[in-house]
Design a protein around this motif. Structure first.
Motif, mmCIF file in Angstrom:
data_model
loop_
_atom_site.group_PDB
_atom_site.id
_atom_site.type_symbol
_atom_site.label_atom_id
_atom_site.label_comp_id
_atom_site.label_asym_id
_atom_site.label_seq_id
_atom_site.Cartn_x
_atom_site.Cartn_y
_atom_site.Cartn_z
ATOM 1 N N GLU A 111 0.777 -1.055 0.077
ATOM 2 C CA GLU A 111 -0.070 0.016 0.141
ATOM 3 C C GLU A 111 0.984 1.400 0.000
ATOM 4 O O GLU A 111 2.001 1.271 0.617
ATOM 5 N N PRO A 112 0.658 2.239 -0.728
ATOM 6 C CA PRO A 112 1.256 3.568 -0.689
ATOM 7 C C PRO A 112 1.505 4.196 0.596
ATOM 8 O O PRO A 112 0.515 4.045 1.412
ATOM 9 N N ASP A 113 2.701 4.964 0.600
ATOM 10 C CA ASP A 113 2.919 5.659 1.830
ATOM 11 C C ASP A 113 1.911 6.865 1.866
ATOM 12 O O ASP A 113 1.681 7.349 0.897
ATOM 13 N N GLY A 114 1.665 7.341 3.134
ATOM 14 C CA GLY A 114 0.777 8.729 3.055
ATOM 15 C C GLY A 114 -0.531 8.445 2.645
ATOM 16 O O GLY A 114 -1.030 9.553 2.224
ATOM 17 N N SER A 115 -1.010 7.183 2.417
ATOM 18 C CA SER A 115 -2.446 7.093 1.813
ATOM 19 C C SER A 115 -3.727 6.669 2.733
ATOM 20 O O SER A 115 -4.884 6.569 2.286
ATOM 21 N N PHE A 116 -3.397 6.783 4.324
ATOM 22 C CA PHE A 116 -4.452 6.313 5.070
ATOM 23 C C PHE A 116 -4.786 7.505 6.127
ATOM 24 O O PHE A 116 -3.833 7.998 6.585
ATOM 25 N N ASP A 117 -5.733 7.431 6.521
ATOM 26 C CA ASP A 117 -6.299 8.513 7.674
ATOM 27 C C ASP A 117 -6.119 7.532 8.837
ATOM 28 O O ASP A 117 -5.888 8.194 10.186
ATOM 29 N N ALA A 118 -6.083 6.363 9.047
ATOM 30 C CA ALA A 118 -5.940 5.596 10.334
ATOM 31 C C ALA A 118 -5.162 3.971 9.677
ATOM 32 O O ALA A 118 -5.710 3.761 8.765
ATOM 33 N N VAL A 119 -4.314 3.541 10.553
ATOM 34 C CA VAL A 119 -3.615 2.242 10.593
ATOM 35 C C VAL A 119 -3.898 1.708 11.535
ATOM 36 O O VAL A 119 -3.809 2.284 13.026
ATOM 37 N N LYS A 143 -1.246 9.632 6.548
ATOM 38 C CA LYS A 143 -1.400 10.967 6.183
ATOM 39 C C LYS A 143 -1.165 12.032 7.364
ATOM 40 O O LYS A 143 -1.227 11.392 8.421
ATOM 41 N N PRO A 144 -0.752 13.096 7.126
ATOM 42 C CA PRO A 144 -0.707 14.013 8.128
ATOM 43 C C PRO A 144 -2.098 14.179 8.896
ATOM 44 O O PRO A 144 -3.070 14.325 8.096
ATOM 45 N N GLY A 145 -2.292 14.122 10.130
ATOM 46 C CA GLY A 145 -3.389 14.149 10.826
ATOM 47 C C GLY A 145 -3.867 12.739 10.938
ATOM 48 O O GLY A 145 -5.173 12.465 11.563
ATOM 49 N N GLY A 146 -3.260 11.748 10.591
ATOM 50 C CA GLY A 146 -3.766 10.212 10.727
ATOM 51 C C GLY A 146 -3.473 9.854 12.126
ATOM 52 O O GLY A 146 -2.481 10.436 12.696
ATOM 53 N N ARG A 147 -3.756 8.682 12.321
ATOM 54 C CA ARG A 147 -3.559 7.824 13.707
ATOM 55 C C ARG A 147 -3.379 6.530 13.698
ATOM 56 O O ARG A 147 -3.774 5.818 12.666
ATOM 57 N N LEU A 148 -2.318 6.248 14.395
ATOM 58 C CA LEU A 148 -1.960 4.756 14.308
ATOM 59 C C LEU A 148 -2.628 4.166 15.798
ATOM 60 O O LEU A 148 -2.259 4.777 16.921
ATOM 61 N N VAL A 149 -3.333 2.838 15.486
ATOM 62 C CA VAL A 149 -3.576 2.305 16.759
ATOM 63 C C VAL A 149 -3.331 0.891 16.827
ATOM 64 O O VAL A 149 -3.287 0.215 16.026
ATOM 65 N N VAL A 150 -2.788 0.732 18.044
ATOM 66 C CA VAL A 150 -1.919 -0.623 18.104
ATOM 67 C C VAL A 150 -2.301 -1.176 19.488
ATOM 68 O O VAL A 150 -2.364 -0.664 20.584
ATOM 69 N N GLY A 151 -3.095 -2.399 19.170
ATOM 70 C CA GLY A 151 -3.413 -3.166 20.458
ATOM 71 C C GLY A 151 -2.627 -4.200 20.778
ATOM 72 O O GLY A 151 -2.075 -5.220 19.954
ATOM 73 N N VAL A 152 -2.422 -4.526 21.935
ATOM 74 C CA VAL A 152 -1.547 -5.878 22.279
ATOM 75 C C VAL A 152 -1.961 -6.164 23.637
ATOM 76 O O VAL A 152 -3.081 -5.779 24.310
ATOM 77 N N TRP A 153 -1.627 -7.398 24.048
ATOM 78 C CA TRP A 153 -2.035 -7.946 25.474
ATOM 79 C C TRP A 153 -1.517 -7.174 26.499
ATOM 80 O O TRP A 153 -0.405 -6.644 26.606
ATOM 81 N N GLY A 154 -2.434 -7.109 27.574
ATOM 82 C CA GLY A 154 -1.956 -6.698 28.911
ATOM 83 C C GLY A 154 -1.856 -7.692 29.711
ATOM 84 O O GLY A 154 -2.216 -8.893 29.568
ATOM 85 N N ALA A 155 -1.118 -7.572 31.003
ATOM 86 C CA ALA A 155 -0.768 -8.305 31.928
ATOM 87 C C ALA A 155 -1.951 -8.456 32.749
ATOM 88 O O ALA A 155 -2.425 -7.262 33.221
ATOM 89 N N PRO A 156 -2.351 -9.528 33.551
ATOM 90 C CA PRO A 156 -2.098 -10.766 32.980
ATOM 91 C C PRO A 156 -2.979 -11.304 31.663
ATOM 92 O O PRO A 156 -4.024 -10.792 31.559
ATOM 93 N N ALA A 271 -1.342 6.826 18.609
ATOM 94 C CA ALA A 271 -0.546 7.937 18.153
ATOM 95 C C ALA A 271 -0.996 8.600 17.131
ATOM 96 O O ALA A 271 -1.272 8.155 15.920
ATOM 97 N N TRP A 272 -0.866 10.063 17.274
ATOM 98 C CA TRP A 272 -1.379 11.018 15.963
ATOM 99 C C TRP A 272 -0.130 11.655 15.122
ATOM 100 O O TRP A 272 0.711 11.978 15.878
ATOM 101 N N LYS A 273 -0.294 11.565 14.003
ATOM 102 C CA LYS A 273 0.581 12.147 12.973
ATOM 103 C C LYS A 273 0.172 13.421 12.667
ATOM 104 O O LYS A 273 -0.549 13.758 12.077
ATOM 105 N N ARG A 274 0.862 14.386 13.137
ATOM 106 C CA ARG A 274 0.816 15.774 13.060
ATOM 107 C C ARG A 274 1.292 16.263 11.630
ATOM 108 O O ARG A 274 2.253 15.786 11.130
#
Length: 274
Positions: A111-119, A143-156, A271-274
């Protein structure tokens, strides 16, 4: 199946292609809950484009498609083709025409760089050896103004299933019990997750703890969870007889210990990309 991929991605594809028959069982409803939580935190708006990496059967991709509406688009990629077929069937059943699912490795999505509002990446970032490099790859897609959302396991996480599985497997095939430290273990604290994201070059993230417990209605549910998750990879390395013995031992332990729930806590970072 992917034609060109890394050994790690191939192993993941084999495991989750096999796990798909149990993946959407009631005992694994936590996939859906954490996927919906990631979409909620992404603050999606109508008309936006979303990339969901490691999309599975659509736990986050489908609610994201509803959120962005017909003018938006959700691209879901996964190494497991069987998962994608299930996601496509679900999208069709919901009459969602703004989804596109591709069999691809997230390390080379195409997928092209800078092409999504959210990942969005829920329970997938730890399937690559260099998580920081993967974060940088996903960050570039925004894209600028886009946001990355990452979900992982929490303990326990996944307890007591993880402990019971390890103990039972060790009695049958101790040679398979080699990793006492799973890749995601370094991400199960807010500090660990933040360190990984900053190491990949993101803006300082907001970290949210997502407490969660998966109810188990009967001992068999524990085995269903194992067969619909990453534990499946070790089960499929056993002979049919050894797998039957393992199932019997684990189901018996769940009954004897009166296990009524599994800890399925999560952490979500935005994380928001300004």
């Amino acid at each position: 199946m992917l034609k060109q991929t890394t050994p790690a991605a191939f192993k993941t594809a084999v495991t989750y292609n096999a796990a798909v028959d149990h993946f959407d069982a009631p005992a694994l409803a936590f996939w859906q809950r954490h996927g919906c939580r990631a979409v909620e935190l992404a603050c999606l708006r109508p008309g936006e484009r979303v990339l969901d990496v490691g999309c599975g059967t659509g736990a986050s991709a489908l609610p994201a498609a509803k959120a962005v509406g017909p003018r938006g688009e959700v691209v879901g990629i996964d190494v497991a083709e069987n998962m994608l077929q299930r996601a496509e069937a679900k999208a069709a059943a919901l009459s969602l025409q703004n989804t596109r699912f591709r069999n691809a490795d997230m390390t080379a999505s195409g997928e092209p760089d800078g092409s999504f509002d959210a990942v969005i990446s829920v329970f997938s970032i730890f399937f690559v050896a260099n998580m920081e490099c993967q974060v940088a790859e996903l960050w570039r897609k925004l894209k600028p103004g886009g946001r990355l959302v990452v979900g992982v396991w929490g303990a326990p996480s996944l307890e007591p299933v993880a402990t019971l599985f390890g103990q039972s497997l060790a009695r049958i095939r101790p040679d398979l019990v080699t990793d006492t430290q799973r890749p995601w273990h370094r991400l199960t604290t807010p500090e660990g997750l933040e360190r990984m994201l900053l190491g990949g070059g993101t803006a300082p993230p907001e970290i949210y703890q997502t407490p969660d417990r998966q109810p188990l209605n009967e001992p068999q549910d524990g085995w269903t969870l194992i067969m619909g998750s990453g534990f499946r990879g070790d089960v499929d390395r056993l002979s049919l007889n050894d797998a039957a013995v393992l199932k019997e031992r684990i189901t018996m332990r769940f009954a004897e210990d009166e296990v009524r729930f599994v800890e399925t806590n999560g952490l979500h970072a935005v994380a928001w990309k300004r």
